[in-house]
Design a protein around this motif. Structure first.
Motif, PDB file in Angstrom:
ATOM      1  N   GLU A 124      -3.247  -2.545   4.947  1.00 36.44           N
ATOM      2  CA  GLU A 124      -3.219  -1.376   5.906  1.00 36.44           C
ATOM      3  C   GLU A 124      -3.530  -0.157   5.132  1.00 36.44           C
ATOM      4  O   GLU A 124      -4.428   0.665   5.452  1.00 36.44           O
ATOM      5  CB  GLU A 124      -2.149  -1.398   6.829  1.00 36.44           C
ATOM      6  N   SER A 125      -2.614  -0.167   4.103  1.00 34.13           N
ATOM      7  CA  SER A 125      -2.803   1.174   3.340  1.00 34.13           C
ATOM      8  C   SER A 125      -4.207   1.175   2.552  1.00 34.13           C
ATOM      9  O   SER A 125      -4.683   2.490   2.495  1.00 34.13           O
ATOM     10  CB  SER A 125      -1.704   1.261   2.352  1.00 34.13           C
ATOM     11  N   SER A 126      -4.629   0.165   2.226  1.00 28.50           N
ATOM     12  CA  SER A 126      -6.022   0.294   1.584  1.00 28.50           C
ATOM     13  C   SER A 126      -7.184   0.606   2.640  1.00 28.50           C
ATOM     14  O   SER A 126      -7.880   1.491   2.245  1.00 28.50           O
ATOM     15  CB  SER A 126      -6.168  -1.168   1.095  1.00 28.50           C
ATOM     16  N   ARG A 156      -6.759   4.247   3.113  1.00 27.69           N
ATOM     17  CA  ARG A 156      -7.453   5.116   1.988  1.00 27.69           C
ATOM     18  C   ARG A 156      -8.923   5.264   2.038  1.00 27.69           C
ATOM     19  O   ARG A 156      -9.370   6.106   1.613  1.00 27.69           O
ATOM     20  CB  ARG A 156      -6.903   4.424   0.557  1.00 27.69           C
ATOM     21  N   GLY A 175       5.220   2.216   7.742  1.00 22.91           N
ATOM     22  CA  GLY A 175       5.282   1.220   6.346  1.00 22.91           C
ATOM     23  C   GLY A 175       6.824   0.553   6.658  1.00 22.91           C
ATOM     24  O   GLY A 175       7.292   0.338   5.761  1.00 22.91           O
ATOM     25  N   ASN A 225      -2.926  -2.286  -3.187  1.00 16.35           N
ATOM     26  CA  ASN A 225      -1.994  -1.734  -4.075  1.00 16.35           C
ATOM     27  C   ASN A 225      -1.821  -2.911  -5.204  1.00 16.35           C
ATOM     28  O   ASN A 225      -1.845  -4.229  -4.800  1.00 16.35           O
ATOM     29  CB  ASN A 225      -0.792  -1.733  -3.145  1.00 16.35           C
ATOM     30  N   SER A 268       1.209  -4.397   4.789  1.00 11.65           N
ATOM     31  CA  SER A 268       1.229  -2.837   4.429  1.00 11.65           C
ATOM     32  C   SER A 268       0.058  -2.712   3.502  1.00 11.65           C
ATOM     33  O   SER A 268      -0.350  -1.592   3.375  1.00 11.65           O
ATOM     34  CB  SER A 268       2.746  -2.790   4.280  1.00 11.65           C
ATOM     35  N   SER A 269      -0.125  -3.718   2.428  1.00 11.57           N
ATOM     36  CA  SER A 269      -0.743  -3.273   1.402  1.00 11.57           C
ATOM     37  C   SER A 269      -2.333  -3.258   2.065  1.00 11.57           C
ATOM     38  O   SER A 269      -3.132  -2.343   1.422  1.00 11.57           O
ATOM     39  CB  SER A 269      -0.988  -4.470   0.407  1.00 11.57           C
TER      40      SER A 269
END
Length: 366
Positions: free
Chosen positions: A331-333, A336, A16, A366, A328-329
């Motif tokens: 990637e994080s998705s 998940r 992150g 996000n 980052s949004s």
């Protein structure tokens, strides 16, 4: 444009954070421009499907990118003709950014490799491939976190081959000091800017004493300027053995062209294959992110393809643009979605379509 390697790092994605400014942000005094223009090569086979999915996800993540699409029709080209039009090449040079789906070089005498053409014409001297374990994707190895930095313009891929006499072919391996110093400098800067601890030069100087010997000499010379980075020398056979026995031993690896081609694919196998592996080519004046897997003609047009590799290649480009929040949004998705395990494509053991997987990523932004 003065492209740097400061923002290209999958490890930094997972943590992150990204150390250092991207080249685009640095040029703007620390703030990224409001709007980018990038060239899109959708590619062949499943290329158009996964390219469409990636563009859709980036749009949903509010990435300020206007796409200039160029179709490269290699089937219509005759042997000896340029596979990529001057217009398409100039588009990447003008925009400074490019995203390329998988492409197929036509088989037959006289056709130069499409990827080799792009790298040569766009002066893309460095290929960077981070290989990081994905949550929810089971492999034989856990917590893989390695990066290959490959010299992209010479070595055995210089394209200098000729027939000496019937049954005898000579292929020239070209290693120059300038290219070797440049790629080693890139690798050490990459390591420092991304919080990596060690750079390993992979070579075969015990046999190719002049060519690989020069590359190794340049590695040693550059390493002296980076006392904060551990430096290691490994023969390519030993490096291969270590990667399959204990990949955590490795960190950043820098190597000539042919070795980089092979070792980077080996690393991809550690994390689940080329369908999950991002790749980015860096030049002095442009960046070309790409999917390095095949065109998968057997599933082309069936809405079954996995866009993850191309998507994470695009994330590398976003970070180099300075669009860290959007990167980052996305990637994080993806993390998940894969961690939940409900929606995944066939290559990852699921039954979801490209459309369903793409929508799940969008829904988890996000």
């Amino acid at each position: 444009m003065g492209v740097t390697c400061g923002a290209i790092g999958l490890r930094a994605m997972a943590m992150g954070r990204v150390r250092g400014l991207s080249s685009a942000a640095a040029a703007m005094g620390g703030s990224a421009p409001k709007q980018f223009k990038a060239t899109l090569f959708p590619g062949d086979g499943i290329g158009p499907e996964i390219s469409e999915a990636v563009v859709k996800i980036l749009h949903a993540a509010k990435c300020p990118i206007e796409w200039e699409t160029h179709i490269i029709d290699v089937r219509s080209k005759k042997p000896g003709e340029m596979l990529v039009s001057r217009e398409a090449l100039d588009s990447v040079l003008r925009n400074g950014w490019g995203l390329k789906g998988p492409m197929e070089t036509p088989i037959g005498k006289g056709h130069r490799s499409l990827n080799l053409t792009l790298r040569k014409e766009l002066a893309l001297y460095a290929n960077v491939r981070p290989c990081l374990s994905f949550p929810g994707v089971k492999t034989l190895y856990e917590n893989v976190d390695v990066v290959t930095v490959r010299e992209n313009t010479e070595g055995e891929y210089s394209g200098l081959e000729h027939v000496v006499s019937p049954g005898i072919v000579k292929s020239l391996k070209v290693i120059t000091r300038d290219a070797s110093m440049r790629i080693n400098e890139f690798a050490f800067k990459y390591a420092r800017n991304n919080g990596r601890k060690k750079v390993t030069v992979v070579h075969k100087a015990t046999v190719m004493k002049k060519s690989d010997g020069l590359f190794l000499k340049c590695s040693r010379e550059v390493a002296k300027n980076y006392p904060d980075i551990e430096f290691e020398e490994l023969l390519i056979d030993n490096a291969s053995s270590f990667l399959v026995s204990n990949p955590s031993r490795m960190d950043v690896m820098v190597m000539p062209n042919l070795y980089g081609d092979i070792i980077s694919d080996l690393c991809a196998g550690l994390i689940g294959g080329l369908g999950l592996t991002p790749s980015c080519n860096i030049g002095e004046n442009c960046v070309l992110a790409e999917a390095v897997h095949g065109t998968a003609p057997d599933i082309s047009g069936k809405n079954l393809a996995n866009p993850t590799a191309l998507l994470f290649s695009a994330i590398m480009m976003l970070r180099e643009m300075g669009l860290r929040e959007q990167a980052s949004s996305i990637e994080s998705s993806v993390f998940r979605v894969l961690s939940e395990g409900k929606i995944r494509t066939g290559d990852l053991g699921g039954k979801s379509s490209t459309t369903e997987y793409t929508q799940a990523i969008i829904d988890n932004l996000n």
